[in-house]
Design a protein around this motif. Structure first.
Motif, PDB file in Angstrom:
ATOM      1  N   GLY A 112       0.821  -1.199   0.000  1.00 32.16           N
ATOM      2  CA  GLY A 112       0.000   0.000   0.000  1.00 32.16           C
ATOM      3  C   GLY A 112       0.854   1.248   0.000  1.00 32.16           C
ATOM      4  O   GLY A 112       2.003   1.232   0.449  1.00 32.16           O
ATOM      5  N   HIS A 113       0.302   2.288  -0.542  1.00 32.97           N
ATOM      6  CA  HIS A 113       0.978   3.599  -0.538  1.00 32.97           C
ATOM      7  C   HIS A 113       0.137   4.525   0.329  1.00 32.97           C
ATOM      8  O   HIS A 113      -1.055   4.677   0.113  1.00 32.97           O
ATOM      9  CB  HIS A 113       1.075   4.160  -1.961  1.00 32.97           C
ATOM     10  CG  HIS A 113       1.966   3.355  -2.838  1.00 32.97           C
ATOM     11  ND1 HIS A 113       3.310   3.635  -2.960  1.00 32.97           N
ATOM     12  CD2 HIS A 113       1.736   2.279  -3.628  1.00 32.97           C
ATOM     13  CE1 HIS A 113       3.857   2.760  -3.804  1.00 32.97           C
ATOM     14  NE2 HIS A 113       2.912   1.926  -4.213  1.00 32.97           N
ATOM     15  N   PHE A 114       0.772   5.081   1.318  1.00 35.68           N
ATOM     16  CA  PHE A 114       0.068   5.989   2.219  1.00 35.68           C
ATOM     17  C   PHE A 114       0.489   7.425   1.892  1.00 35.68           C
ATOM     18  O   PHE A 114       1.673   7.725   1.803  1.00 35.68           O
ATOM     19  CB  PHE A 114       0.390   5.662   3.670  1.00 35.68           C
ATOM     20  CG  PHE A 114      -0.041   4.283   4.055  1.00 35.68           C
ATOM     21  CD1 PHE A 114      -1.371   4.011   4.357  1.00 35.68           C
ATOM     22  CD2 PHE A 114       0.873   3.234   4.083  1.00 35.68           C
ATOM     23  CE1 PHE A 114      -1.757   2.748   4.702  1.00 35.68           C
ATOM     24  CE2 PHE A 114       0.476   1.962   4.424  1.00 35.68           C
ATOM     25  CZ  PHE A 114      -0.839   1.713   4.745  1.00 35.68           C
TER      26      PHE A 114
END
Length: 92
Positions: A88-90
């Motif tokens: 995931g990319h936050f």
């Protein structure tokens, strides 16, 4: 002499392979990267359920193949264990 014969028989029975395993799937004719120092490459992967049961050479096919075993010919293709990674990319 009878005791010796009985002990010899028990030893033979203890060492024999009484279980005849049957794999769910066998991938053969593959170039398998095992990621192991002792056997870095193999040709056959034996799978039972969601686990790899054995990795090695063609002799595994005779030992593990049963009537309901799914046989998958890899055609010499490269096979490597997969990794499941949540990614995931936050934004920050």
């Amino acid at each position: 002499m009878r005791i010796f014969s009985l002990l010899l028989l028990l030893l033979i029975l203890a060492c024999s392979d009484t279980e005849n395993p049957e794999a769910d799937m066998i991938i053969y004719n593959a170039t398998v990267a095992t990621l192991s120092d002792t056997m870095p490459m193999a040709g056959v992967v034996v799978i039972n359920g969601d686990r790899i049961a054995a990795i090695g050479g063609e002799e595994l096919v005779d030992r593990w193949q049963g009537d309901s075993t799914l046989m998958m010919d890899a055609g010499g293709q490269f096979v490597i264990p997969g990794l499941i990674e949540s990614h995931g990319h936050f934004s920050g």
